[in-house]
Design a protein around this motif. Sequence first.
Motif, mmCIF file in Angstrom:
data_model
loop_
_atom_site.group_PDB
_atom_site.id
_atom_site.type_symbol
_atom_site.label_atom_id
_atom_site.label_comp_id
_atom_site.label_asym_id
_atom_site.label_seq_id
_atom_site.Cartn_x
_atom_site.Cartn_y
_atom_site.Cartn_z
ATOM 1 N N GLY A 1 -7.096 -10.833 15.366
ATOM 2 C CA GLY A 1 -8.208 -10.314 16.163
ATOM 3 C C GLY A 1 -8.300 -8.804 16.171
ATOM 4 O O GLY A 1 -8.786 -8.207 17.122
ATOM 5 N N GLY A 2 -7.802 -8.165 15.108
ATOM 6 C CA GLY A 2 -7.826 -6.713 15.008
ATOM 7 C C GLY A 2 -6.534 -6.052 15.467
ATOM 8 O O GLY A 2 -6.369 -4.847 15.317
ATOM 9 N N PHE A 3 -5.590 -6.826 15.994
ATOM 10 C CA PHE A 3 -4.299 -6.281 16.418
ATOM 11 C C PHE A 3 -3.295 -6.268 15.273
ATOM 12 O O PHE A 3 -2.113 -6.013 15.474
ATOM 13 N N GLY A 4 -3.789 -6.530 14.068
ATOM 14 C CA GLY A 4 -2.951 -6.473 12.885
ATOM 15 C C GLY A 4 -3.813 -6.456 11.643
ATOM 16 O O GLY A 4 -5.041 -6.596 11.714
ATOM 17 N N ASN A 5 -3.155 -6.265 10.506
ATOM 18 C CA ASN A 5 -3.843 -6.388 9.225
ATOM 19 C C ASN A 5 -2.817 -6.728 8.161
ATOM 20 O O ASN A 5 -1.607 -6.552 8.349
ATOM 21 N N ILE A 6 -3.331 -7.255 7.073
ATOM 22 C CA ILE A 6 -2.473 -7.632 5.952
ATOM 23 C C ILE A 6 -3.037 -6.978 4.696
ATOM 24 O O ILE A 6 -4.246 -6.974 4.474
ATOM 25 N N GLU A 7 -2.133 -6.403 3.936
ATOM 26 C CA GLU A 7 -2.478 -5.623 2.750
ATOM 27 C C GLU A 7 -1.865 -6.311 1.537
ATOM 28 O O GLU A 7 -0.653 -6.491 1.473
ATOM 29 N N ASP A 8 -2.715 -6.689 0.589
ATOM 30 C CA ASP A 8 -2.281 -7.326 -0.653
ATOM 31 C C ASP A 8 -2.323 -6.272 -1.753
ATOM 32 O O ASP A 8 -3.343 -5.628 -1.968
ATOM 33 N N ASN A 9 -1.186 -6.083 -2.430
ATOM 34 C CA ASN A 9 -1.057 -5.029 -3.438
ATOM 35 C C ASN A 9 -0.739 -5.591 -4.816
ATOM 36 O O ASN A 9 0.052 -6.525 -4.933
ATOM 37 N N LEU A 10 -1.331 -4.982 -5.827
ATOM 38 C CA LEU A 10 -0.947 -5.181 -7.219
ATOM 39 C C LEU A 10 -0.455 -3.831 -7.707
ATOM 40 O O LEU A 10 -1.219 -2.860 -7.731
ATOM 41 N N LEU A 11 0.833 -3.737 -8.022
ATOM 42 C CA LEU A 11 1.434 -2.501 -8.507
ATOM 43 C C LEU A 11 1.649 -2.632 -10.003
ATOM 44 O O LEU A 11 2.259 -3.594 -10.469
ATOM 45 N N LYS A 12 1.135 -1.672 -10.760
ATOM 46 C CA LYS A 12 1.193 -1.720 -12.220
ATOM 47 C C LYS A 12 2.252 -0.740 -12.717
ATOM 48 O O LYS A 12 1.939 0.257 -13.363
ATOM 49 N N PHE A 13 3.525 -1.034 -12.376
ATOM 50 C CA PHE A 13 4.647 -0.205 -12.823
ATOM 51 C C PHE A 13 4.654 -0.135 -14.348
ATOM 52 O O PHE A 13 4.238 -1.088 -15.015
ATOM 53 N N PRO A 14 5.148 0.943 -14.924
ATOM 54 C CA PRO A 14 5.239 1.033 -16.385
ATOM 55 C C PRO A 14 6.024 -0.137 -16.997
ATOM 56 O O PRO A 14 5.694 -0.593 -18.089
ATOM 57 N N GLU A 15 7.022 -0.636 -16.292
ATOM 58 C CA GLU A 15 7.833 -1.736 -16.819
ATOM 59 C C GLU A 15 7.255 -3.116 -16.531
ATOM 60 O O GLU A 15 7.817 -4.129 -16.952
ATOM 61 N N GLY A 16 6.133 -3.181 -15.823
ATOM 62 C CA GLY A 16 5.488 -4.458 -15.567
ATOM 63 C C GLY A 16 4.819 -4.512 -14.207
ATOM 64 O O GLY A 16 5.146 -3.747 -13.301
ATOM 65 N N GLU A 17 3.870 -5.432 -14.064
ATOM 66 C CA GLU A 17 3.123 -5.581 -12.820
ATOM 67 C C GLU A 17 3.848 -6.520 -11.861
ATOM 68 O O GLU A 17 4.555 -7.426 -12.280
#
Length: 162
Positions: free
Chosen positions: A51-67
Amino acid sequence: MALQSLTNAPTDFDFVIGDWHVTHRRLKERLANCTEWVEFDGEMSTRAVLGGFGNIEDNLLKFPEGEFRAVALRSYDASKGTWSIWWLDGRFPDRVDVPVVGRFENGVGTFFANDMFGDMPIVIRFIWSKTNADHLRWEQAFSADGGASWETNWTMDFRRRA
């Protein structure tokens, strides 16, 4: 224990809601007097929860050695006026990092946690700031001396995706 009001949700992290392109800069080695930075791209999408008292963040990290993927989960404690942020790294799916805890002042969020880096006790600091509606910045720093000095070892610059 008092229940949080379902109205009056905090707005501190509203600026991260949406979809972002990320430019990461990370020190090649941490707490080793290293000055060599590695730069790579990523993507981030954040949605409100609780209800706005939190959030969730989905990340894709593209490191040089792999995602790989990672998730940040944030929740607000209205009784303390603080946010807690947890990190779950897809490379280590059975370990959630120690939460950093803090608050926003003058539009800048500062968060701290005590943790370990190898065998060394450290303090971790996150700083969240907004340049404008379409550009955000996050940085991480470690302190091996209880916060007397800091080594910034990772920065992320976010640009809103269309």
